[in-house]
Scaffold this motif. Structure first.
Motif, PDB file in Angstrom:
ATOM      1  N   ILE A  78     -21.766  47.229  34.633  1.00  0.00           N
ATOM      2  CA  ILE A  78     -21.606  48.436  35.445  1.00  0.00           C
ATOM      3  C   ILE A  78     -21.973  48.220  36.911  1.00  0.00           C
ATOM      4  CG2 ILE A  78     -21.929  49.947  33.461  1.00  0.00           C
ATOM      5  CD1 ILE A  78     -24.738  50.598  34.527  1.00  0.00           C
ATOM      6  N   MET A  79     -22.320  46.988  37.271  1.00  0.00           N
ATOM      7  CA  MET A  79     -22.712  46.714  38.659  1.00  0.00           C
ATOM      8  C   MET A  79     -21.481  46.501  39.537  1.00  0.00           C
ATOM      9  SD  MET A  79     -26.202  44.448  38.185  1.00  0.00           S
ATOM     10  CE  MET A  79     -25.403  43.021  38.736  1.00  0.00           C
ATOM     11  N   VAL A  80     -21.559  46.990  40.788  1.00  0.00           N
ATOM     12  CA  VAL A  80     -20.453  46.846  41.728  1.00  0.00           C
ATOM     13  C   VAL A  80     -20.888  46.089  42.970  1.00  0.00           C
ATOM     14  CG1 VAL A  80     -18.783  48.068  43.165  1.00  0.00           C
ATOM     15  CG2 VAL A  80     -19.304  48.927  40.881  1.00  0.00           C
ATOM     16  N   ASP A  81     -21.802  46.652  43.753  1.00  0.00           N
ATOM     17  CA  ASP A  81     -22.114  46.033  45.046  1.00  0.00           C
ATOM     18  C   ASP A  81     -23.409  45.219  45.071  1.00  0.00           C
ATOM     19  OD1 ASP A  81     -24.139  47.915  45.180  1.00  0.00           O
ATOM     20  OD2 ASP A  81     -23.515  48.755  47.094  1.00  0.00           O
ATOM     21  N   GLY A  82     -24.275  45.384  44.115  1.00  0.00           N
ATOM     22  CA  GLY A  82     -25.497  44.597  44.060  1.00  0.00           C
ATOM     23  C   GLY A  82     -26.586  45.010  45.032  1.00  0.00           C
ATOM     24  N   THR A  83     -26.421  46.154  45.713  1.00  0.00           N
ATOM     25  CA  THR A  83     -27.427  46.591  46.686  1.00  0.00           C
ATOM     26  C   THR A  83     -28.042  47.936  46.329  1.00  0.00           C
ATOM     27  OG1 THR A  83     -25.848  47.767  48.090  1.00  0.00           O
ATOM     28  CG2 THR A  83     -26.197  45.416  48.553  1.00  0.00           C
ATOM     29  N   GLY A  84     -27.492  48.638  45.364  1.00  0.00           N
ATOM     30  CA  GLY A  84     -27.984  49.961  45.005  1.00  0.00           C
ATOM     31  C   GLY A  84     -27.427  51.075  45.868  1.00  0.00           C
ATOM     32  N   MET A  85     -26.555  50.735  46.813  1.00  0.00           N
ATOM     33  CA  MET A  85     -26.042  51.739  47.741  1.00  0.00           C
ATOM     34  C   MET A  85     -24.840  52.509  47.194  1.00  0.00           C
ATOM     35  SD  MET A  85     -26.556  49.763  51.313  1.00  0.00           S
ATOM     36  CE  MET A  85     -26.054  51.165  52.280  1.00  0.00           C
ATOM     37  N   CYS A  86     -24.019  51.888  46.355  1.00  0.00           N
ATOM     38  CA  CYS A  86     -22.807  52.576  45.908  1.00  0.00           C
ATOM     39  C   CYS A  86     -23.104  53.562  44.784  1.00  0.00           C
ATOM     40  CB  CYS A  86     -21.738  51.580  45.484  1.00  0.00           C
ATOM     41  SG  CYS A  86     -22.032  50.784  43.893  1.00  0.00           S
ATOM     42  N   GLY A  87     -24.142  53.322  44.009  1.00  0.00           N
ATOM     43  CA  GLY A  87     -24.519  54.232  42.938  1.00  0.00           C
ATOM     44  C   GLY A  87     -23.749  54.054  41.646  1.00  0.00           C
ATOM     45  N   ALA A  88     -22.809  53.119  41.591  1.00  0.00           N
ATOM     46  CA  ALA A  88     -21.997  52.937  40.391  1.00  0.00           C
ATOM     47  C   ALA A  88     -22.829  52.501  39.183  1.00  0.00           C
ATOM     48  CB  ALA A  88     -20.892  51.924  40.644  1.00  0.00           C
ATOM     49  N   CYS A  89     -23.916  51.800  39.430  1.00  0.00           N
ATOM     50  CA  CYS A  89     -24.718  51.282  38.318  1.00  0.00           C
ATOM     51  C   CYS A  89     -25.942  52.161  38.027  1.00  0.00           C
ATOM     52  CB  CYS A  89     -25.139  49.840  38.600  1.00  0.00           C
ATOM     53  SG  CYS A  89     -26.280  49.668  39.978  1.00  0.00           S
ATOM     54  N   ARG A  90     -25.893  53.397  38.475  1.00  0.00           N
ATOM     55  CA  ARG A  90     -26.997  54.327  38.204  1.00  0.00           C
ATOM     56  C   ARG A  90     -27.053  54.602  36.709  1.00  0.00           C
ATOM     57  NH1 ARG A  90     -27.436  60.586  40.201  1.00  0.00           N
ATOM     58  NH2 ARG A  90     -29.260  61.057  38.956  1.00  0.00           N
ATOM     59  N   VAL A  91     -28.252  54.509  36.172  1.00  0.00           N
ATOM     60  CA  VAL A  91     -28.441  54.693  34.736  1.00  0.00           C
ATOM     61  C   VAL A  91     -29.815  55.312  34.508  1.00  0.00           C
ATOM     62  CG1 VAL A  91     -29.367  52.366  34.395  1.00  0.00           C
ATOM     63  CG2 VAL A  91     -28.247  53.515  32.495  1.00  0.00           C
ATOM     64  N   THR A  92     -29.938  56.066  33.447  1.00  0.00           N
ATOM     65  CA  THR A  92     -31.223  56.648  33.095  1.00  0.00           C
ATOM     66  C   THR A  92     -31.869  55.781  32.015  1.00  0.00           C
ATOM     67  OG1 THR A  92     -30.436  58.859  33.633  1.00  0.00           O
ATOM     68  CG2 THR A  92     -32.413  58.715  32.266  1.00  0.00           C
ATOM     69  N   VAL A  93     -33.083  55.330  32.306  1.00  0.00           N
ATOM     70  CA  VAL A  93     -33.837  54.499  31.374  1.00  0.00           C
ATOM     71  C   VAL A  93     -35.185  55.166  31.165  1.00  0.00           C
ATOM     72  CG1 VAL A  93     -34.798  52.210  30.933  1.00  0.00           C
ATOM     73  CG2 VAL A  93     -32.674  52.431  32.244  1.00  0.00           C
ATOM     74  N   ASP A  94     -35.460  55.541  29.941  1.00  0.00           N
ATOM     75  CA  ASP A  94     -36.714  56.215  29.600  1.00  0.00           C
ATOM     76  C   ASP A  94     -36.930  57.456  30.470  1.00  0.00           C
ATOM     77  OD1 ASP A  94     -39.027  56.569  28.096  1.00  0.00           O
ATOM     78  OD2 ASP A  94     -40.249  55.304  29.412  1.00  0.00           O
ATOM     79  N   GLY A  95     -35.831  58.177  30.738  1.00  0.00           N
ATOM     80  CA  GLY A  95     -35.908  59.423  31.499  1.00  0.00           C
ATOM     81  C   GLY A  95     -36.005  59.250  33.000  1.00  0.00           C
ATOM     82  N   LYS A  96     -35.971  58.001  33.465  1.00  0.00           N
ATOM     83  CA  LYS A  96     -36.069  57.727  34.907  1.00  0.00           C
ATOM     84  C   LYS A  96     -34.763  57.133  35.413  1.00  0.00           C
ATOM     85  CE  LYS A  96     -40.965  56.669  34.397  1.00  0.00           C
ATOM     86  NZ  LYS A  96     -41.122  56.430  32.977  1.00  0.00           N
ATOM     87  N   VAL A  97     -34.356  57.524  36.619  1.00  0.00           N
ATOM     88  CA  VAL A  97     -33.144  56.984  37.223  1.00  0.00           C
ATOM     89  C   VAL A  97     -33.410  55.560  37.710  1.00  0.00           C
ATOM     90  CG1 VAL A  97     -31.501  57.207  39.124  1.00  0.00           C
ATOM     91  CG2 VAL A  97     -32.253  59.237  37.876  1.00  0.00           C
ATOM     92  N   LYS A  98     -32.536  54.658  37.316  1.00  0.00           N
ATOM     93  CA  LYS A  98     -32.616  53.252  37.720  1.00  0.00           C
ATOM     94  C   LYS A  98     -31.239  52.827  38.216  1.00  0.00           C
ATOM     95  CE  LYS A  98     -36.808  52.566  36.024  1.00  0.00           C
ATOM     96  NZ  LYS A  98     -37.946  52.157  36.794  1.00  0.00           N
ATOM     97  N   PHE A  99     -31.209  51.746  38.963  1.00  0.00           N
ATOM     98  CA  PHE A  99     -29.964  51.128  39.400  1.00  0.00           C
ATOM     99  C   PHE A  99     -29.960  49.719  38.835  1.00  0.00           C
ATOM    100  CE2 PHE A  99     -30.715  54.537  42.314  1.00  0.00           C
ATOM    101  CZ  PHE A  99     -29.459  55.093  42.485  1.00  0.00           C
ATOM    102  N   ALA A 100     -28.965  49.412  38.011  1.00  0.00           N
ATOM    103  CA  ALA A 100     -28.924  48.110  37.333  1.00  0.00           C
ATOM    104  C   ALA A 100     -28.995  46.953  38.311  1.00  0.00           C
ATOM    105  CB  ALA A 100     -27.666  48.005  36.471  1.00  0.00           C
ATOM    106  N   CYS A 101     -28.367  47.105  39.482  1.00  0.00           N
ATOM    107  CA  CYS A 101     -28.296  45.976  40.414  1.00  0.00           C
ATOM    108  C   CYS A 101     -29.617  45.684  41.116  1.00  0.00           C
ATOM    109  CB  CYS A 101     -27.187  46.182  41.434  1.00  0.00           C
ATOM    110  SG  CYS A 101     -27.458  47.542  42.577  1.00  0.00           S
ATOM    111  N   VAL A 102     -30.488  46.655  41.269  1.00  0.00           N
ATOM    112  CA  VAL A 102     -31.761  46.396  41.954  1.00  0.00           C
ATOM    113  C   VAL A 102     -32.975  46.544  41.033  1.00  0.00           C
ATOM    114  CG1 VAL A 102     -30.936  46.918  44.278  1.00  0.00           C
ATOM    115  CG2 VAL A 102     -31.871  48.751  42.888  1.00  0.00           C
ATOM    116  N   ASP A 103     -32.869  47.331  40.000  1.00  0.00           N
ATOM    117  CA  ASP A 103     -33.988  47.529  39.072  1.00  0.00           C
ATOM    118  C   ASP A 103     -33.833  46.693  37.805  1.00  0.00           C
ATOM    119  OD1 ASP A 103     -35.239  49.531  40.686  1.00  0.00           O
ATOM    120  OD2 ASP A 103     -33.758  50.969  39.959  1.00  0.00           O
ATOM    121  N   GLY A 104     -32.721  46.076  37.630  1.00  0.00           N
ATOM    122  CA  GLY A 104     -32.411  45.327  36.417  1.00  0.00           C
ATOM    123  C   GLY A 104     -31.765  44.009  36.768  1.00  0.00           C
TER     124      GLY A 104
END
Length: 152
Positions: A78-104
């Motif tokens: 689900i990652m697109v730009d790798g910077t967290g700016m586009c929001g495409a990889c936004r995901v909820t993990v344990d009730g918290k918003v994360k971005f796969a490209c910067v938090d994962g």
């Protein structure tokens, strides 16, 4: 699907392949392979690593949760730009918003809200569909395909 025991963590000699048509390895889903290994072959695993399409990761995590096997997923798909700016990889993990490209991109698979993540991915389909049709059909495409949102 990679499943590990403590002994296998140092050297992994086990690879189980599943294909839809059975052309290679097990014919069926990775969840069926895992269920067979644990329930029928009485294998025990300490950890599972799942990488692949979102829907497969979701059902693999449901299976490993029912089998009480800790599971790590990689949300690279689900990652697109790798910077967290586009929001495409936004995901909820344990009730918290994360971005796969910067938090994962690796997360505890049992804590990922796969339904929400897959629903978010749907919003990109129409735009991607229009872009693909423009590339393949140029200005000759005038809608009606159900994929681009254009007029019939």
């Amino acid at each position: 699907l990679l499943i590990l025991t403590k002994e296998m963590a140092a050297v992994s000699d086990y690879l189980y392949v599943a294909t839809d048509d059975g052309s290679y390895g097990f014919k069926g889903l990775v969840t069926q392979v895992l269920e067979d290994l644990v329930k029928n072959q009485h294998k025990q695993y300490d950890h599972c690593v799942v990488i692949g399409p979102m829907i497969m990761m979701k059902f693999a995590c449901l299976m490993t949760k029912s089998l009480d096997i800790p599971t790590t997923v990689s949300l690279n798909p689900i990652m697109v730009d790798g910077t967290g700016m586009c929001g495409a990889c936004r995901v909820t993990v344990d009730g918290k918003v994360k971005f796969a490209c910067v938090d994962g991109p690796e997360f505890d698979g049992h804590l990922v809200d796969f339904d929400q993540a897959m629903q978010r991915q749907q919003m990109y389909k129409t735009e991607e569909g229009r872009a693909m049709l423009k590339v393949t059909e140029g200005d000759t495409h005038h809608g009606g395909c159900g994929q681009c949102g254009g007029e019939a």
